[in-house]
Design an enzyme around this catalytic site. Sequence first.
Site, PDB file in Angstrom:
ATOM      1  N   GLU A 188      12.061  -4.937  -8.265  1.00 42.18           N
ATOM      2  CA  GLU A 188      12.013  -4.856  -6.803  1.00 42.18           C
ATOM      3  C   GLU A 188      11.263  -6.079  -6.286  1.00 42.18           C
ATOM      4  O   GLU A 188      10.070  -6.237  -6.550  1.00 42.18           O
ATOM      5  CB  GLU A 188      11.300  -3.588  -6.350  1.00 42.18           C
ATOM      6  CG  GLU A 188      12.006  -2.302  -6.729  1.00 42.18           C
ATOM      7  CD  GLU A 188      11.226  -1.075  -6.280  1.00 42.18           C
ATOM      8  OE1 GLU A 188      10.146  -1.252  -5.666  1.00 42.18           O
ATOM      9  OE2 GLU A 188      11.675   0.043  -6.556  1.00 42.18           O
ATOM     10  N   ASP A 197       1.746   0.517   2.160  1.00 48.88           N
ATOM     11  CA  ASP A 197       1.182  -0.179   1.009  1.00 48.88           C
ATOM     12  C   ASP A 197      -0.332  -0.071   0.989  1.00 48.88           C
ATOM     13  O   ASP A 197      -1.003  -0.116   2.024  1.00 48.88           O
ATOM     14  CB  ASP A 197       1.593  -1.652   1.019  1.00 48.88           C
ATOM     15  CG  ASP A 197       3.085  -1.829   0.827  1.00 48.88           C
ATOM     16  OD1 ASP A 197       3.650  -1.094  -0.010  1.00 48.88           O
ATOM     17  OD2 ASP A 197       3.691  -2.675   1.498  1.00 48.88           O
TER      18      ASP A 197
END
Length: 314
Positions: free
Chosen positions: A91, A102
């Site tokens: 990814e 995140d």
Amino acid sequence: MVNQQWQWQKAPAQPVQPVQPQPVQPQPVQPQPVQPKGFSRTASPVASTLQALRQEGRPAFIGYFPYGFPDVPTSLEAMRVMVKSGVDILEIGLPYSDPVMDGPVIQAASKCAIDNGVKVDGVFDAVRQVQADGARALVMSYWNLIMHHGVADFAARMAEAGGSGLVTPDLIVDESGEWIEQSDRYGLDRVYLVSPDSTDARLQITSRAARGFVYATSRMGVTGERTSMSNSAQNLVARVRHAGAPYVCVGIGVSTAQQASQVGAYADGVIVGSALVHCLLDDEGRPRKDRRKALDSLAEVCSDLRWGISQSRK
């Protein structure tokens, strides 16, 4: 009376006049309407990899790394190291200024890449390299970046670069009509995220729309390394499979070989991000100055995780 005999006589044949051909007037050619490009019938590239690995008896090792961190050349080298160290699907993260899902490690890496002036256009070079090195390349991006770039153009360039598709953490199926159309047009995979609090109805909708695999988050919250894994991930995988998804991969929190082995026992793929990015950060959250040692550390962590994954079904 004089009898007269009447006799019918055939009239003399008349000469046949040749028919003169009439000149044919050329008809103007009508332009044919341009038909839109049809949908791709190619199989899902990521699902093909997951199927092959399933037949080998092991889950996939899926690694994440942000493009442009700590700089573009080093990020490309880091991705090469990851593939050589056992990553099956990579990814490639597109840095974003507001990465709400995140944790601190990936946030620090994203900020560094943005400060370097990284642009979306450069990610296609990373896609080409990863594919050439032998792994499947997915781009992971918040949807606003794709919308700003142009969905159709991004899909076309992704396909031209040989990429497999997109992981879209903040895009739900209900709002992805344009992406579904363009990804079908170019044969690209659509990876959506689900969480332990997703309803069964939502899991069914997502499983039907996904292409490649469904990304099951091991827990609620942001990405990051954890010392232990909860049972919620295994329960979620079972629910997603029951909803119809052929492949389910698990991420968020996996950081050690033991955890990778634990997750690989029930998932089709083990997704690791923060633990890999962390290899290139120092204790202050800044890029490590000795890039060679940082890349060596990355190779070691990848190798350990790959070993743990390989042991998950023995």
